[in-house]
Motif scaffolding. Structure first.
Motif, mmCIF file in Angstrom:
data_model
loop_
_atom_site.group_PDB
_atom_site.id
_atom_site.type_symbol
_atom_site.label_atom_id
_atom_site.label_comp_id
_atom_site.label_asym_id
_atom_site.label_seq_id
_atom_site.Cartn_x
_atom_site.Cartn_y
_atom_site.Cartn_z
ATOM 1 N N TRP A 114 0.434 14.866 84.810
ATOM 2 C CA TRP A 114 1.626 14.062 85.054
ATOM 3 C C TRP A 114 2.460 13.822 83.800
ATOM 4 O O TRP A 114 3.688 13.978 83.832
ATOM 5 C CB TRP A 114 1.229 12.742 85.712
ATOM 6 N N PRO A 115 1.863 13.446 82.658
ATOM 7 C CA PRO A 115 2.682 13.310 81.442
ATOM 8 C C PRO A 115 3.428 14.593 81.087
ATOM 9 O O PRO A 115 4.575 14.541 80.621
ATOM 10 C CB PRO A 115 1.666 12.924 80.365
ATOM 11 N N PRO B 17 5.593 8.343 82.278
ATOM 12 C CA PRO B 17 4.477 9.265 82.005
ATOM 13 C C PRO B 17 3.103 8.656 82.219
ATOM 14 O O PRO B 17 2.105 9.375 82.212
ATOM 15 C CB PRO B 17 4.691 9.638 80.531
ATOM 16 N N VAL C 183 6.505 14.841 83.433
ATOM 17 C CA VAL C 183 7.548 13.871 83.088
ATOM 18 C C VAL C 183 8.217 14.241 81.770
ATOM 19 O O VAL C 183 9.438 14.150 81.625
ATOM 20 C CB VAL C 183 6.957 12.450 83.028
ATOM 21 N N LEU C 184 7.410 14.663 80.790
ATOM 22 C CA LEU C 184 7.966 15.044 79.494
ATOM 23 C C LEU C 184 8.872 16.265 79.633
ATOM 24 O O LEU C 184 9.942 16.332 78.998
ATOM 25 C CB LEU C 184 6.837 15.330 78.503
ATOM 26 N N VAL D 194 0.603 10.214 75.020
ATOM 27 C CA VAL D 194 1.848 9.693 75.618
ATOM 28 C C VAL D 194 2.565 8.795 74.625
ATOM 29 O O VAL D 194 3.786 8.866 74.464
ATOM 30 C CB VAL D 194 1.542 8.942 76.916
#
Length: 636
Positions: free
Chosen positions: A306-307, A135, A310-311, A89
């Protein structure tokens, strides 16, 4: 009932798969599984069960609990994969809009120190908190569990040792202890959730009962005498409860509170069903190879998914569809597989001593802290690049017929886009802007209290936008200004519905009544009222009635039309656009919605102060005026 510390229970591995799949589907396709967030609660029950069982079994067998060894095992299990994802991240931060870098760095720090849940709880009750999805936000649940891992053995050990000096059995002593903690935490969660759902969702104190529930299952002889038929029924009922919560709950559900009982008791029922020998049992699904595989990957899969989501949103600025969602799922599973094989498993099987493992764990945390601090130092930048060397003209530039806002130089505006969210009225730092959970009247006072002219401005955060103007006026002229504002609160005698609280905003109506009583005592020369234009039309009656009360007190009431409400966040628009003068300009009819402040002023016949032409042209509203970006625009 207790499993061996080193033997995996297939049903629990399958239950982990149910939990992580619920969260994964909810995050990617929330309309399909609107309550999938309850998968986190299932994880809490599992963690409470396994960790407490391991500790209790060690104490039963050896008469002691090796605290250092326990912490070392947790470090080997959790830190390597978490460190890898955190560094990934950190490496991806430049791919996000620069305006988010500081927030992500802060979140990275909070996650490294396993305080992310409290970091998000503080943001959830802060009206200025960015609604962008970070993130590292999913680390909140890991923070709750890690806090549990640290504190639980320290509390459990003296309780167990105490039983040596009393006639109370270890299980009975632990049962009373867990019962008191669990019931207390559940009661607190039920009380806090309707009052402050943001803090209640993330706080450790409102989730402790879920972990305690799992702990009670591990120690108390609840399931030892259950028949095979009962286990089958419990397993199916438990899975049904979890699925029902995933389908019936949504973001509008008041959660956790009592609503969390459905998925957690469902998870408890599935755990009690372990060992059922029937083709109709829940184990028929949970023990299948796909569920066992996903259960094995559940920790890394939770960390990675999740990262990636979001990314994807930050890079593409698109909503997730069917194809992109499937691609994200496959990418998350692939990364989780690699992470499990080459990071989780090797570190978990290492034979390093407890001291060396703990030192390595401290080193990993220190590394992440240094990375987070480094990003914060980098994004802070040189002060000369944050603000212009000369004070901007601001909104006064709109009075100049020759002024062309489209020629503004973004490199010289105040504040710079990356620092825009830090450019807020001093009311927030002084904590004189009332939050959503309280009803007392707070005032932000500027100027000399002995001045002949005393002005009060009241309203919500949009009223607070005007406070810096009067703060400056009070420095230059003999006036005493007092700002009285409350987050998301309409000055009205009737309660309004609050979307964030998911209930009637009774604190707002109480605050409004308190403000009326406060004004009756203070008797200012002028009362200015400014409100957000975003409230529903049916609130006009209660709003007008509150204004009429002030007029009946012979107060000089005047309405101030709100500042523009942009349909986008200006700083992020600046960062993402190559032509801000085209992309970051709002239509005037959108920026100034149907204004209840104007409607209430007309109904009760009070003067209206309208500065809209200082912010907007006849058809549109630019986000930079006179060298000032939107968050810094003033009219002094």
């Amino acid at each position: 009932m207790l499993p061996s510390r080193h033997r995996l229970v297939p049903e629990i591995q399958g239950l982990r798969a149910v939990a992580v799949l619920a969260v994964l589907i909810y995050h990617i396709w929330p309309k399909i599984l609107p309550g999938g967030y309850v998968g986190v609660d299932v994880f809490f029950v599992i963690s409470g069960y396994l960790i407490t069982g391991s500790l209790f079994k060690e104490f039963d067998g050896t008469g002691r609990i090796g605290i250092a060894g326990f912490y070392a095992r947790r470090a080997r299990r959790l830190l390597p994969a978490a460190t890898l994802v955190s560094l990934a991240v950190a490496a991806s931060i430049p791919l996000f809009p620069r305006a988010q870098w500081t927030d992500i760095a802060n979140s990275l720090l909070a996650s490294a120190l396993y305080g992310q849940n409290w970091f998000l709880a503080a943001q959830a009750v802060d009206y200025l908190a960015d609604d962008a999805k970070g993130p590292m936000n999913h680390f909140w649940s890991l923070s709750v569990e890690e806090q549990y891992y640290i504190v639980w053995p320290l509390i459990l050990l003296p309780i167990l040792h105490l039983t040596r000096r009393t006639r109370l059995s270890r299980k009975a002593a632990f049962g009373w202890f867990v019962g008191l903690i669990g019931l207390g935490s559940l009661a607190y969660s039920a009380w806090l959730t309707p009052l402050d759902p943001g803090e209640a969702y993330f706080a450790t104190t409102t989730r402790a009962w879920e972990l305690a529930l799992g702990g009670a299952l591990a120690v108390l002889p609840v399931g030892q005498a259950l028949s095979q038929r009962t286990r089958v029924v419990l397993g199916l009922a438990g899975l049904g409860a979890i699925v029902a919560a995933c389908l019936a709950y949504s973001d509008q559900t008041s959660f956790p509170g009592y609503a969390a009982l459905l998925p957690t008791l469902g998870a408890a029922a599935v755990i009690l069903s372990c060992g059922a020998r029937s083709s109709w049992s829940a184990g028929w699904v949970l023990n299948s190879r796909p569920f066992q595989y996903i259960g094995d990957l559940s920790y890394s899969l939770y960390l990675w998914h999740w990262p990636l989501i979001v990314l994807y949103g930050a890079v593409t600025a698109r909503a997730i569809g069917l194809r992109s969602g499937i691609a994200l799922v496959l990418a998350a599973v692939a990364l989780a597989h690699l992470s499990k094989r080459f990071v989780e498993d090797p570190f978990r099987s290492t034979r390093s001593s407890a001291p060396r493992t703990l030192m390595a764990g401290v080193g990993a945390i220190a590394l992440l802290v240094m990375v987070g601090l480094g990003y914060m130092a980098w994004t802070s930048g040189n002060p000369d690049t944050i603000v212009a060397r000369a004070l901007p003209r601001g909104a006064i530039a709109m009075r100049d017929p020759s002024y062309d806002w489209s020629r503004e130089d973004l490199t010289r505006v105040v504040p710079q886009p990356a620092m825009a969210r830090q450019d807020v009225p001093s009311a927030y730092a002084r904590k004189c802007h009332q939050n959503q959970g309280r009803s007392e009247v707070l005032s932000c006072d500027y100027g000399d209290p002995n001045s002949r002219l005393k002005i009060v401005m009241l309203g919500d955060s949009h009223a607070t936008h005007w406070f810096p103007t009067f703060e400056e006026i009070a420095r230059r002229h003999p006036i005493y200004f007092r700002g009285v504002a409350k987050s998301a609160c309409l000055f009205s005698l009737e309660p309004i519905y609050n979307e964030a609280l998911k209930r009637s905003y009774t604190e707002c109506a109480t605050w409004s009544q308190n403000v009326i009583e406060w004004l009756a005592r203070e008797k200012p020369d002028v009362v200015l009222i400014s409100q957000s234009p975003g409230y529903p039309l049916d609130t006009l009656e209660g709003m007008s009635a509150a204004w009429a009360r002030l007029l009946a007190m012979k107060l000089n009431v005047q309405a101030v039309i709100s500042t523009p409400w942009m349909p986008f966040e200006p700083s992020k628009c600046f960062m993402a656009s190559t032509n801000w003068a085209k992309d970051c300009v709002a239509d005037r009819s959108v920026a100034f919605k149907l204004d209840l402040t104007r409607a209430a002023a007309e109904r009760v016949q009070v003067p209206t102060l309208d500065f809209s032409d200082h912010f907007c042209r006849p058809t549109d509203c630019p986000t930079v005026i006179g060298g000032a970006s939107y968050t810094a625009i003033g009219i002094t």
